[in-house]
Every structure is written in structure tokens, then in C-alpha cells.
Design an enzyme around this catalytic site. Structure first.
Site, mmCIF file in Angstrom:
data_model
loop_
_atom_site.group_PDB
_atom_site.id
_atom_site.type_symbol
_atom_site.label_atom_id
_atom_site.label_comp_id
_atom_site.label_asym_id
_atom_site.label_seq_id
_atom_site.Cartn_x
_atom_site.Cartn_y
_atom_site.Cartn_z
ATOM 1 N N THR A 98 0.846 -1.182 0.000
ATOM 2 C CA THR A 98 0.000 0.000 0.000
ATOM 3 C C THR A 98 0.889 1.241 0.000
ATOM 4 O O THR A 98 2.062 1.176 0.381
ATOM 5 C CB THR A 98 -0.966 -0.009 1.217
ATOM 6 O OG1 THR A 98 -1.844 1.118 1.126
ATOM 7 C CG2 THR A 98 -0.231 0.019 2.532
ATOM 8 N N CYS A 99 0.330 2.357 -0.465
ATOM 9 C CA CYS A 99 1.048 3.641 -0.448
ATOM 10 C C CYS A 99 -0.004 4.733 -0.214
ATOM 11 O O CYS A 99 -0.954 4.521 0.533
ATOM 12 C CB CYS A 99 1.848 3.842 -1.736
ATOM 13 S SG CYS A 99 0.871 3.869 -3.255
ATOM 14 N N ARG A 100 0.117 5.881 -0.835
ATOM 15 C CA ARG A 100 -0.875 6.937 -0.658
ATOM 16 C C ARG A 100 -2.014 6.806 -1.658
ATOM 17 O O ARG A 100 -3.179 6.781 -1.295
ATOM 18 C CB ARG A 100 -0.230 8.324 -0.796
ATOM 19 C CG ARG A 100 -1.224 9.479 -0.562
ATOM 20 C CD ARG A 100 -0.599 10.838 -0.775
ATOM 21 N NE ARG A 100 -0.085 11.033 -2.113
ATOM 22 C CZ ARG A 100 -0.817 11.395 -3.181
ATOM 23 N NH1 ARG A 100 -2.104 11.613 -3.052
ATOM 24 N NH2 ARG A 100 -0.272 11.532 -4.362
ATOM 25 N N SER A 126 -5.159 2.108 -1.800
ATOM 26 C CA SER A 126 -4.166 2.560 -0.831
ATOM 27 C C SER A 126 -4.750 3.507 0.215
ATOM 28 O O SER A 126 -5.921 3.426 0.551
ATOM 29 C CB SER A 126 -2.962 3.147 -1.549
ATOM 30 O OG SER A 126 -2.166 2.097 -2.085
ATOM 31 N N TRP A 127 -3.899 4.384 0.773
ATOM 32 C CA TRP A 127 -4.320 5.233 1.890
ATOM 33 C C TRP A 127 -5.529 6.093 1.534
ATOM 34 O O TRP A 127 -6.434 6.275 2.346
ATOM 35 C CB TRP A 127 -3.172 6.119 2.386
ATOM 36 C CG TRP A 127 -3.661 7.055 3.449
ATOM 37 C CD1 TRP A 127 -3.973 8.376 3.324
ATOM 38 C CD2 TRP A 127 -3.978 6.714 4.806
ATOM 39 N NE1 TRP A 127 -4.456 8.883 4.500
ATOM 40 C CE2 TRP A 127 -4.458 7.869 5.437
ATOM 41 C CE3 TRP A 127 -3.903 5.537 5.543
ATOM 42 C CZ2 TRP A 127 -4.856 7.901 6.765
ATOM 43 C CZ3 TRP A 127 -4.294 5.566 6.870
ATOM 44 C CH2 TRP A 127 -4.764 6.732 7.469
#
Length: 136
Positions: A98-100, A126-127
């Protein structure tokens, strides 16, 4: 483009590359939310530490910034555990990245697969999706 005319060599190569590339498996919000119930699953957030401090993090995730990921996955087991607080994933362990916003996860997936990790999944939402669905 004339459909009756044979495709150019570059078009054929591009199409072949698209068809032959490894498929990307994606995790859903519901699957990510369920990670705390599956201690054998690794949820790795590849954002920078400063980003996590600004926004927060997904429960059960461990932070390995993208620029550290290649080195981290090459560490021996004890060094990995000392740095990241968790045992190092096995090559067949399920890893969700996951990331932003879902862009860096694609690079993380490439890095992990190039090192022989075979059960790699990306959380494309993701986020941003997590925060929206959690009302954050």
C-alpha cells in the site's frame, strides 16, 4: 488505422509485451481491513515516514519506504526483525503493498517479484481509499 492491413512490427511487439507481462493481483479494502485477523499476511506501506506522521497508517501495516524496499527484502531474517519489528516474509508469504494513492505499489510489486516473492498483491486504493472509507 486500416484494419485489413497487417499491424506494424512495433504494434505487434507492444501487444505481445502487454499479453505476456505478469498479471497484477489487487487487494480490496475489505481484504486489507481483515489483515489483522491474518498474522501470516504482510501489509507493507511504502510511503515515507513523514507521510505516515501526517496522515496515519493502516492497522497491522509495517512501514518500509519504497527507497528502502530492495535493501530490506535482502536483509537476513534477524536484521529485518530488528529494523521492522516483524519476521521477514518468506518468498511465498502473502504481501500486500500500500502507499498513498496506488502508484508506488506498482514499483514495490516489481521489486518484490524481482527478488522471488511470488504471492505479491497491491492495494490500488491505498491510503486515499482507506481514509475515505474509514471516515478519516
Amino acid at each position: 488505422m486500416d484494419l485489413l492491413r497487417p499491424a506494424g512490427k512495433s504494434v505487434v511487439i507492444q501487444l505481445a509485451n502487454l499479453l505476456l507481462r505478469p498479471l497484477t493481483t489487487m487487494a480490496t479494502y475489505e481484504q486489507v481491513k481483515d489483515v489483522p485477523n491474518h498474522p501470516d499476511v504482510y501489509l507493507i506501506d511504502v510511503r515515507r515516514k513523514e507521510e505516515l506522521q501526517q496522515t496515519g497508517f493502516i492497522p497491522a501495516s509495517i512501514n518500509i519506504p519504497l527507497d528502502e524496499l530492495d535493501k530490506a527484502l535482502n536483509l537476513d531474517g534477524s536484521a529485518f526483525k530488528n529494523i521492522y519489528g516483524r519476521s521477514k516474509p518468506e518468498k511465498e508469504s502473502r504481501i500486500i503493498f500500500t502507499c498513498r494513492s496506488g502508484n508506488r505499489v506498482l514499483e514495490a510489486e516489481k521489486i518484490a517479484k524481482s527478488q522471488g516473492y511470488s504471492n505479491v498483491v497491491i492495494y490500488k486504493g491505498s491510503w486515499n481509499e482507506w481514509a475515505q472509507k474509514e471516515g478519516l
